[in-house]
Write an enzyme that holds these catalytic residues in place. Structure first.
Site, PDB file in Angstrom:
ATOM      1  N   HIS A   9      11.852  -0.705 -12.746  1.00 44.94           N
ATOM      2  CA  HIS A   9      11.657  -2.139 -12.987  1.00 44.94           C
ATOM      3  C   HIS A   9      11.786  -2.866 -11.653  1.00 44.94           C
ATOM      4  O   HIS A   9      12.835  -2.817 -11.013  1.00 44.94           O
ATOM      5  CB  HIS A   9      12.704  -2.649 -13.975  1.00 44.94           C
ATOM      6  CG  HIS A   9      12.540  -4.088 -14.357  1.00 44.94           C
ATOM      7  ND1 HIS A   9      13.260  -4.655 -15.383  1.00 44.94           N
ATOM      8  CD2 HIS A   9      11.752  -5.078 -13.869  1.00 44.94           C
ATOM      9  CE1 HIS A   9      12.919  -5.932 -15.510  1.00 44.94           C
ATOM     10  NE2 HIS A   9      12.013  -6.213 -14.590  1.00 44.94           N
ATOM     11  N   HIS A  59       0.814  -1.216   0.000  1.00 43.68           N
ATOM     12  CA  HIS A  59       0.000   0.000   0.000  1.00 43.68           C
ATOM     13  C   HIS A  59       0.849   1.268   0.000  1.00 43.68           C
ATOM     14  O   HIS A  59       1.894   1.351   0.635  1.00 43.68           O
ATOM     15  CB  HIS A  59      -0.920   0.015   1.225  1.00 43.68           C
ATOM     16  CG  HIS A  59      -0.159  -0.027   2.526  1.00 43.68           C
ATOM     17  ND1 HIS A  59       0.382   1.092   3.119  1.00 43.68           N
ATOM     18  CD2 HIS A  59       0.154  -1.063   3.337  1.00 43.68           C
ATOM     19  CE1 HIS A  59       0.987   0.765   4.232  1.00 43.68           C
ATOM     20  NE2 HIS A  59       0.870  -0.554   4.395  1.00 43.68           N
TER      21      HIS A  59
END
Length: 213
Positions: A145, A136
């Site tokens: 990446h 979250h």
């Protein structure tokens, strides 16, 4: 259903992106652009139409594109170049679990098994690779990446073009700067604001390789 998706890059990563796009059933056709026209296709059957330099002669008005190049700097540069001519697409595997509250930047790729939780913000041309977990409140800059199996704890912030290697862990609340490389299996326990390569548990700057006298 959109007309066609052009996957720029036909290496291993590009083939996975193309196959993922086909599984979504969003596009009627998927094809590659790659400067190596003889590149083997890993049995996906997706055609290489031509090189990136052939873009103007190969594209149709409703085509979309996604950059499937692992190098973060190159991917972001190609993304900026091509979005002046075509509409960017994000490819999200049907097997990924993505909260409806996630803000997904154009050109993102989210692979099978990835989990992206509430309030995450993904910058343009990000890759969340296979089975990565983004908890979250995480914010990823453009061109990031996150490697297979890597885990980012809640409220982590990641700068542009940063690479987080396979199986690495970033603890909650940690911030990473631009162009940081976190090695496979490393555990980041504090902020890493400076560009560089970080390895180990806890993650530390990689030793400088000096030439033998």
């Amino acid at each position: 259903m959109m007309n066609r998706l052009l996957v720029v890059g036909a290496g291993g990563h590009g083939c996975v992106v193309a196959e993922t796009a086909l599984r979504t059933e969003i596009w009627s056709d998927v094809a590659h652009l790659d400067d190596l026209l003889e590149r083997p296709q890993l049995q996906t059957g997706v055609e290489i139409l031509g090189s990136i330099n052939d873009l103007e002669t190969l594209t149709r008005s409703r085509d979309q594109f996604v950059i499937a190049v692992g190098d973060n700097t190159v991917r972001l540069r190609l993304f900026e170049d091509l979005k002046r001519h075509l509409v960017p697409a994000s490819v999200i595997a049907p097997e990924a679990l993505v909260s409806k509250t996630v803000a997904i930047g154009d050109g993102a790729v989210i692979m099978a098994g990835a989990i992206v939780n509430v309030g995450v913000v993904l910058g343009e041309a990000c890759i969340l690779n296979t089975a990565s977990t983004i908890e979250h409140g995480v914010t990823l800059g453009p061109g990031v990446h996150v490697g297979p199996g890597a885990i980012l704890g809640g409220d982590v912030e990641v700068g542009a073009r940063t690479f987080i290697g396979m199986g690495a862990r970033v603890l909650p609340g940690v911030s990473l700067g631009d162009d940081v490389v976190v090695g496979a299996g490393a555990v980041v326990v504090h902020d890493l604001p400076e560009a560089g390569v970080y390895l180990g548990v806890p993650a530390r700057p990689a030793p400088v390789q000096r030439p033998c006298p």
